[in-house]
Scaffold this active site. Structure first.
Site, PDB file in Angstrom:
ATOM      1  N   GLU B 189       0.801  -1.228   0.000  1.00 33.64           N
ATOM      2  CA  GLU B 189       0.000   0.000   0.000  1.00 33.64           C
ATOM      3  C   GLU B 189       0.834   1.277   0.000  1.00 33.64           C
ATOM      4  OE1 GLU B 189      -3.284   0.387  -0.281  1.00 33.64           O
ATOM      5  OE2 GLU B 189      -3.523  -1.766  -0.509  1.00 33.64           O
ATOM      6  N   SER B 470     -51.214 -28.555  33.097  1.00 33.37           N
ATOM      7  CA  SER B 470     -50.939 -29.198  34.389  1.00 33.37           C
ATOM      8  C   SER B 470     -49.558 -28.919  34.956  1.00 33.37           C
ATOM      9  CB  SER B 470     -51.105 -30.711  34.250  1.00 33.37           C
ATOM     10  OG  SER B 470     -52.437 -30.998  33.903  1.00 33.37           O
TER      11      SER B 470
END
Lengths: 141, 771
Positions: B189, B470
């Site tokens: 770069e 239940s």
């Protein structure tokens, strides 16, 4: 009319027969023949991952002595994840909460540990003594 | 003449005045420009400086699983340890020599842990060997052969909480980055990086010439500093003025900060990929994204690939364009070699390696467990602001167990499919949700909110509030058993038709599931066999306020209607709410809030908050012993007895089935000594199903429990509880039962069968021998 010898033979045979037919409970004891396999378990003496829990408890007590109470609790909670029925975990945690001034939580934690300590007299005694101490402190507060 | 001279003089003087004023104007302009430029530069400089030294980014919070604890005696197969290591990004090698590596032999796994800073202490990086015996760890040793009592691996990242602009990044220090990565970046770069002052005229000239030769833009002249300025301070517009500003800011940045500081920021800033709508920024996150490894562990061929992606993460996407990415990586390696950073041999060796990226699906661990993440986010919001969660970069450690979650999800998918085909249910209609928690600590280890693994949508485990049927009954029996002077497990209750007038004048007439009444039955049978009529009668006898109080003390926090139908579970709850209630039962009457989070650290790894264990005794442990007995009856002989067809007889379990009207909901809530699991099944449209609690949810519950490392529940006789042999019905003692009683509520002699049964073998003799 049975003779004494006949009684002896019947007794011996019956003893082995009854013993063989009796269902085994998880704790290794035996239930009477007509019972369902739901009986209270023996006091906890199991050694599952004992070394790991012992090591963690040693560390938790060390941090407790060094007054690093939160750190000590974090280690005790690791031990709890491995074996939450180890009563000593609750003793060290309660001691930490006590030192941190969280007396109610300390009392609750001791109360949680007590039923688990039936197989460990020294810890049970310590928990009981601690409970008296904590309750006295709560009353003072 | 004189006039002419005077005119000339005036004219000269005018010219001179004009010149002077022009000069003055020019000077003023120059001064103005200088002042304006200075002001502009100062403003820009302050802006550049302040942003750089301040909080640079809005960091998302990251969520982690529990650490896997390893110790002798742990039930863990070699394959599961291998799975965990792979998920953590450990690389399988012939011999582990560096952190993040492991090797496997038939009986052992050798691994070099990475080390981690936990709340309690730092776990150092070390080489260890776990020896297996069957599916258990039989030994754990360090590299010197010393026994290790316990160790733990680092937690797994399982997700994040992102800002609206979904930039995901994990910060990394420059000294934690492999030198080859920094070298590759500089080589590819900005080769003059360490020489220029922010702008490289050589680089610009080189780029200009290259672009002129090609007739199009093939090369940028931007330095790393300029790129950083562009990404960090400016927008993407490519105008001349923006380029000029970029250059100025780059120079200013170089004046204030060192090359190392600039490079470190660049390494954390740069965009390197996309995962759905999540933008991957910085090399640490990119390393996890592409390799499932920390950047520190990357090798040359991997760092070269990442460095190559800077130019265009989408264009060189290694999953979509592997050949393009490979060429780019190899170009980076060549450039590094030309720049003298690596040798030709190293470059050639690295170029021969494959891309070595993970599969795109396995890499998305942040997408795998959305059900659990929803719970984490909800619990976090009780303490933290949403904006802090999205931007402060918190590190959130949870109790999530990926191994259990994986098993649960697998079992749900299979069982649902099996039930749909077995019962002729329309394919895709049946839904399920489940919550698994550790008994005692209340730590939630797994949550499944849908039949599909990893489904990120409506979370039924947290949000589907359905009648619980239940499964509510233990609360009714608790309310009764808390009055030992009135009720024991052996107290008889009529299981016959019952009519109750409600407050609005309606008549409520509950019926048993099988439409059959059972006459006078003991309490434990009413619970174990889930008889509706007996339970409704008991609840009405005890009183609705007492039952409501019991439900609340168990941990349910919403308002409850005072309706008789509440006694049979008309009340709606989500699976996590029911799990909270059952955890209080499983924890022997101690309420502990169900916890998903264990601790929170700042982005800088400073401990912030620990979610510690809490307990509050809500029920007497003697009463809990009785209810635990009743819930064991459910599984030993009642509606849940099919459990022991697949689970070991010696394992003590307790639980309760639940079925709602027209079988619209199938529930099972149950626990062993260490795990609580709640399962719901039903349809989203609330349609009828052919499933009961026993034929639907229970089966899945069993599937799940078979997979867990269960221990028997703690069922020690507490002080103040005694066991007696009693008749279970009114037909004498030919079917006696050994039942627990709270001291003071013991059976009288007529009820007790003690004389014939309480001595085991002797009891057998006393019944069978005529002395």
């Amino acid at each position: 009319m049975k003779t004494g010898l006949q009684y002896a033979v019947i007794f011996t045979l019956s003893f082995f027969l009854a013993a063989a037919c009796t269902p085994v409970t998880p704790s290794g004891g035996r239930l009477p023949s007509s019972g369902q396999a739901i009986t209270p378990s023996s006091p906890i003496t199991d050694s599952v991952s004992k070394d790991a829990v012992i090591k963690l408890l040693e560390d938790a007590w060390r941090y407790n002595r060094e007054r690093q109470h939160d750190r000590s609790n974090a280690v005790a909670e690791r031990a709890m994840r491995i074996n939450h029925s180890e009563a000593e975990i609750y003793l060290v945690m309660a001691s930490n909460y006590f030192s941190l001034g969280q007396f109610s939580l300390a009392e609750q934690v001791v109360s949680k540990g007590l039923p688990l300590a039936s197989g460990n007299k020294p810890i049970k005694e310590s928990l009981n003594q601690f409970l008296i101490l904590v309750r006295a402190k709560i009353i003072q507060e | 003449m004189v006039q002419g001279i005077a005119k000339k003089g005036r004219s000269k003087s005018n010219i001179s005045n004009k010149d002077n004023s022009r000069l003055a104007w020019i000077w003023r302009m120059i001064i103005f420009i200088l002042v304006a430029t200075t002001i502009f530069l100062v403003i820009v400089d302050v802006f550049v400086y302040k942003k750089f030294v301040g909080k640079k980014w809005s960091l998302p919070s990251h969520v982690y699983s529990r650490p896997l604890e390893l110790y002798q005696g742990l039930s863990l197969s070699r394959q599961l340890l291998e799975w965990e290591l792979k998920e953590l990004g450990y690389k399988k090698v012939d011999a582990a020599k560096a952190p993040g590596q492991f090797s496997v032999s038939e009986q052992s796994v050798e691994f070099f842990s990475r080390g981690f800073e936990f709340w309690d202490e730092r776990e150092p990086s070390k080489l260890m060997i776990a020896i297996f015996s069957g599916d258990k760890i039989s030994g754990l040793k360090d590299s010197h052969g010393r026994v290790i009592a316990i160790t733990r691996l680092e937690p797994m990242m399982i997700g994040g909480i992102y800002p609206s602009r979904k930039e995901d990044r994990q910060l990394v220090k420059l000294d934690k980055v492999p030198p080859t990565l920094a070298a590759a970046l500089v080589a590819i770069e900005d080769q003059d990086f360490y020489r220029h002052q922010g702008v490289s005229f050589r680089g610009i000239t080189r780029a200009f010439l290259a672009n002129m030769t090609e007739g199009k833009i093939v090369q940028g002249g931007s330095t790393i500093t300029q790129q950083l300025v562009k990404n960090f301070y400016l927008n993407e517009r490519r105008t001349l003025s923006r380029k000029a500003l970029e250059a100025i800011m780059a120079v200013l940045l170089e004046i204030h900060f060192t090359k190392q500081e600039i490079l470190e920021t660049y390494i954390n800033e740069v965009y390197l990929g996309q995962s759905g709508d999540r933008a991957i920024h910085g090399f640490e996150m990119a390393s996890n994204h592409y390799f499932n490894q920390p950047v520190q562990e990357l090798q040359l061929h991997q760092t070269a690939l990442l460095a190559g992606l800077v130019k265009g993460a989408s264009f060189y996407n290694p999953w979509r364009h592997p050949k393009r990415a490979l060429n780019r990586r190899n170009l980076v390696l060549d450039v590094m070699n030309l720049a003298g950073v690596i040798s030709r041999v190293d470059a050639t060796t690295a170029k021969a390696k494959p891309l070595a990226i993970i599969s795109p699906i396995s890499g998305r661990s942040h997408l795998k467990y959305p059900s659990y993440l929803t719970l984490v986010k909800r619990q976090l919001r009780q303490t933290y602001k949403q904006s802090d969660l999205q931007t402060a970069g918190l590190r959130i450690f949870t109790n999530f167990d990926p191994q259990i979650q994986r098993k649960v999800e697998d079992k749900i998918a299979k069982r649902i499919e099996n039930l749909e085909s077995g019962y002729g249910i329309e394919i895709g209609k049946l839904q399920s949700a489940s919550v698994i928690a550790r008994v005692g600590s209340g730590e939630v280890v797994a949550v499944s909110g849908d039949r599909k693994p990893g489904f990120d949508g409506f979370n039924r485990a947290l949000d589907a509030r359905r009648p619980v049927g239940s499964t509510i009954k233990p609360a009714v029996y608790l309310a009764a058993l808390e009055n030992p002077e009135s009720y024991t497990l052996n107290s008889k209750i009529e299981d016959t038709s019952i009519s109750v007038s409600t407050e609005n004048g309606d008549i409520w007439q509950p019926r048993n599931f099988g439409r059959k009444s059972h006459g006078l039955i003991p309490l434990y049978e009413g619970l174990g066999y889930s008889y509706n009529q007996a339970t409704a009668r008991l609840g009405m006898n005890v009183g609705l306020p007492a039952v409501i109080d019991s439900i609340k003390r168990l941990g349910y926090s919403r308002p409850l209607p005072r309706l008789p139908s509440l006694l049979l579970g008309s009340i709606e709850m989500s699976p996590i709410e029911l799990a909270q209630m059952y955890h209080t039962i499983a924890a022997n009457g101690f309420y502990s809030p169900l916890r998903a989070i264990s601790s929170v650290f700042t982005a800088e790894n400073i401990p912030l908050k620990r979610y510690h264990f809490e307990a509050e005794q809500r029920f007497d442990n003697r009463v809990m012993h009785l209810i635990s007995y009743g819930l064991q009856v459910v599984l030993r002989e009642g509606t849940g007895k099919s459990a022991y067809q697949r689970l070991p007889e010696e394992l003590l379990l307790a639980g309760k089935t639940g079925t709602t009207n027209d079988q619209r909901d199938s529930w099972f809530a149950g626990f062993s000594g260490n795990y609580l699991s709640v399962v719901w099944m039903g349809r989203d449209d609330n349609g009828k199903t052919p499933l009961t609690g026993g034929s639907g949810a229970l089966r899945l519950w069993i599937d799940i429990m078979v997979e867990l490392e269960n221990r028997s529940l703690v069922f020690q006789k507490p002080d103040g509880v005694n066991y007696y042999w009693v008749s279970s019905n009114q037909n004498g003692c030919h079917k006696p039962r050994y039942l627990p009683f709270i001291a003071g509520s013991e059976p009288d002699k007529r009820e007790s069968c003690a004389s014939k049964n309480d001595t085991g073998v002797l009891g057998w003799f006393s019944r069978n021998l005529d002395w």
